[in-house]
Design a protein around this motif. Structure first.
Motif, short mmCIF file in Angstrom:
data_model
loop_
_atom_site.label_atom_id
_atom_site.label_comp_id
_atom_site.label_asym_id
_atom_site.label_seq_id
_atom_site.Cartn_x
_atom_site.Cartn_y
_atom_site.Cartn_z
N ARG A 76 0.83 -1.21 0.00
CA ARG A 76 0.00 0.00 0.00
C ARG A 76 0.87 1.26 0.00
O ARG A 76 0.56 2.25 -0.68
N ASP A 77 1.98 1.23 0.76
CA ASP A 77 2.88 2.38 0.79
C ASP A 77 3.55 2.59 -0.56
O ASP A 77 3.70 3.74 -1.01
N HIS A 79 2.34 1.93 -3.47
CA HIS A 79 1.36 2.34 -4.48
C HIS A 79 0.65 3.64 -4.13
O HIS A 79 -0.44 3.92 -4.65
N ARG A 80 1.26 4.44 -3.26
CA ARG A 80 0.73 5.79 -3.02
C ARG A 80 1.09 6.66 -4.22
O ARG A 80 2.20 6.63 -4.72
N TYR A 82 1.78 10.17 -6.12
CA TYR A 82 2.32 11.50 -5.84
C TYR A 82 2.18 12.38 -7.07
O TYR A 82 2.38 11.93 -8.20
N TYR A 100 3.93 6.70 -8.86
CA TYR A 100 3.80 5.93 -7.63
C TYR A 100 5.11 6.03 -6.84
O TYR A 100 6.18 6.21 -7.41
N LYS A 101 5.01 5.87 -5.53
CA LYS A 101 6.17 5.99 -4.67
C LYS A 101 7.24 4.97 -5.03
O LYS A 101 8.43 5.25 -4.96
N GLU A 129 1.38 14.37 -2.11
CA GLU A 129 0.64 13.11 -2.18
C GLU A 129 -0.79 13.38 -2.65
O GLU A 129 -1.46 14.29 -2.16
N GLU A 131 -4.55 12.48 -2.75
CA GLU A 131 -5.44 11.78 -1.83
C GLU A 131 -6.69 11.32 -2.49
O GLU A 131 -7.21 11.78 -3.39
#
Length: 131
Positions: A76-77, A79-80, A82, A100-101, A129, A131
């Motif tokens: 999940r982290d 695939h954040r 930005y 993606y991150k 980021e 949201e």
């Protein structure tokens, strides 16, 4: 230097003497002991064995659950999403990208459209980021 060698030899000799002394005591005690026969009857599964199995299954389940949660949180982290803004101070031009991150690597990144972008040292990167 000579004292170090002498101390080392003294320690080795002392260890050999100690081991031989212990062996002689063990051999004397073996010769003087009498043997006794002990009959052991097999027991059914006791309460403590059931508890040990329960604890082992609990620890294994907790380990698997923890590993799964950590794997999910890492995914999940990574695939954040930005929003990346590149500002060129010489021309004043601003470019916007999204990535993606997991695709951010120093001053290079791969956008969500597959475009690989390398940013020079003069340009400013701004990350926000989405949201």
């Amino acid at each position: 230097m000579l004292t170090k060698i002498l101390i080392t030899v003294l320690i080795i000799v002392g260890a050999v003497v100690f081991i031989r002394y212990k062996k002689s005591l063990d051999q004397q005690s073996i010769g003087s002991k009498t043997t006794h026969t002990i009959t052991i009857q097999p027991e059914s599964e006791s309460e403590s064995q059931a508890n040990i199995k329960f604890i082992a299954i609990g620890v294994l389940s907790l380990t698997l659950l923890t590993g799964t949660v950590m794997l999910f949180l890492d995914w999940r982290d990574d695939h954040r999403l930005y929003d990346i803004k590149i500002v060129n101070p010489q021309t004043g031009g601003i470019d916007h990208y999204q990535a993606y991150k997991k695709d951010l690597r120093g001053r290079t990144f791969t956008s969500i459209t597959g475009q690989q972008v390398a940013v020079s040292e003069l340009e400013r990167l701004e990350f926000k980021e989405v949201e």
